[in-house]
Design an enzyme around this catalytic site. Sequence first.
Site, short mmCIF file in Angstrom:
data_model
loop_
_atom_site.label_atom_id
_atom_site.label_comp_id
_atom_site.label_asym_id
_atom_site.label_seq_id
_atom_site.Cartn_x
_atom_site.Cartn_y
_atom_site.Cartn_z
N ARG A 123 -12.85 -15.85 6.23
CA ARG A 123 -11.67 -15.02 6.00
C ARG A 123 -10.43 -15.64 6.63
O ARG A 123 -9.32 -15.55 6.08
CB ARG A 123 -11.91 -13.61 6.57
CG ARG A 123 -12.89 -12.81 5.74
CD ARG A 123 -13.22 -11.48 6.37
NE ARG A 123 -12.06 -10.64 6.57
CZ ARG A 123 -12.03 -9.58 7.40
NH1 ARG A 123 -13.11 -9.25 8.09
NH2 ARG A 123 -10.94 -8.86 7.53
N ASP A 170 -4.93 -9.69 8.91
CA ASP A 170 -4.63 -11.00 8.32
C ASP A 170 -3.36 -11.66 8.84
O ASP A 170 -3.09 -12.82 8.54
CB ASP A 170 -4.57 -10.90 6.78
CG ASP A 170 -3.57 -9.86 6.27
OD1 ASP A 170 -2.53 -9.66 6.93
OD2 ASP A 170 -3.84 -9.25 5.22
N HIS A 200 -6.05 -2.83 14.16
CA HIS A 200 -7.42 -3.37 14.11
C HIS A 200 -7.50 -4.80 14.64
O HIS A 200 -8.50 -5.48 14.43
CB HIS A 200 -7.97 -3.29 12.68
CG HIS A 200 -8.21 -1.88 12.22
ND1 HIS A 200 -8.61 -1.57 10.94
CD2 HIS A 200 -8.12 -0.71 12.88
CE1 HIS A 200 -8.74 -0.24 10.83
NE2 HIS A 200 -8.43 0.29 11.99
N CYS A 255 -12.40 -13.43 24.73
CA CYS A 255 -13.55 -13.89 25.49
C CYS A 255 -14.53 -12.74 25.75
O CYS A 255 -14.14 -11.65 26.14
CB CYS A 255 -13.09 -14.48 26.82
SG CYS A 255 -14.48 -15.06 27.81
N PRO A 290 -2.51 2.08 -6.41
CA PRO A 290 -2.88 2.18 -7.84
C PRO A 290 -3.91 3.28 -8.09
O PRO A 290 -4.06 3.72 -9.22
CB PRO A 290 -3.49 0.81 -8.16
CG PRO A 290 -3.18 -0.07 -7.02
CD PRO A 290 -2.86 0.78 -5.83
N GLU A 291 -4.60 3.71 -7.02
CA GLU A 291 -5.59 4.77 -7.20
C GLU A 291 -5.26 5.96 -6.29
O GLU A 291 -4.63 5.79 -5.25
CB GLU A 291 -6.99 4.26 -6.83
CG GLU A 291 -7.52 3.24 -7.82
CD GLU A 291 -8.79 2.58 -7.34
OE1 GLU A 291 -9.54 3.24 -6.59
OE2 GLU A 291 -9.02 1.43 -7.73
#
Length: 240
Positions: A67, A102, A117, A125, A213-214
């Site tokens: 990722r 990201d 998050h 560490c 979109p939903e």
Amino acid sequence: MESAARAKLAAADRVAVLTGAGVSAESGIPTFRGAGGLWEGFRPEELATPAAYARDPEKVWRWYAWRYRQVSRAEPNQAHLLLAELERMKGDGFTLVTQNVDGLHRRAGNRRLIELHGSITRARCERCGHRQPLPSADEFEPPPLCENCGERMRPDVVWFGEFLDPDLLARAERAFTTAAVALVIGTSAVVEPAASLGRIAKAAGAYLIEINPEATPLTPLADLSLRETAARGLAAVFPK
Ligand code: APR
């Protein structure tokens, strides 16, 4: 409806924004839930947990390294850029809370940013808690070792079953409690506190705009819910 939302956003002195994986979809980063959201058939709940890491740290690190490479190749999209511009317009009255790890909001220029998050661009560490950025994606070989004490490091993200940083969460809640306009963009609003932040803002009197979109569990609460991608939806309500 969109012009009313645009006027509200233009006039608002305090704006709080919550983003989820959908805001990075147009940068080519797959969402967690929905089409193309899987990795080799694994659900995030099977890899992004302390138990999964304890069982097979190499596998979990391979997923994060994959990722990280993907994110490093991606570029902020128009939605990220518009949110950076909104921060410049609103200054201190602006807060962007993201569930995304990201780093694209930071790269787009947002600084009044709460990464709830964590970030996959950093490691933490396992022994002393020291945080450090990962080397460039081309050079990175997991697992990273701590530059302080030499111990193995874990991804600096919040996994399922772990607590969010209480200070970050308190700052996020404060921003949504005091916002005149709250925007919730590209999140399925099924993982807390995504759903709660929108609800808190609405209960405190904010004008709530959703872009997705939903439909989501937040949709019935929103003053305006745009069935649009992040970039198009933001452009539709962006102050002219
Ligand atoms: N623009 C806006 N929204 C989009 C787009 C797009 N181009 N494409 C998809 N979406 C929407 C989907 O309809 C969906 O509602 O983005 C949402 C993505 O939902 P999730 O994949 O569930 O992502 P998110 O809500 O951020 O997940 C929350 O769950 O797995 C954990 O920790 C992970 O932070 C993540 C959290």
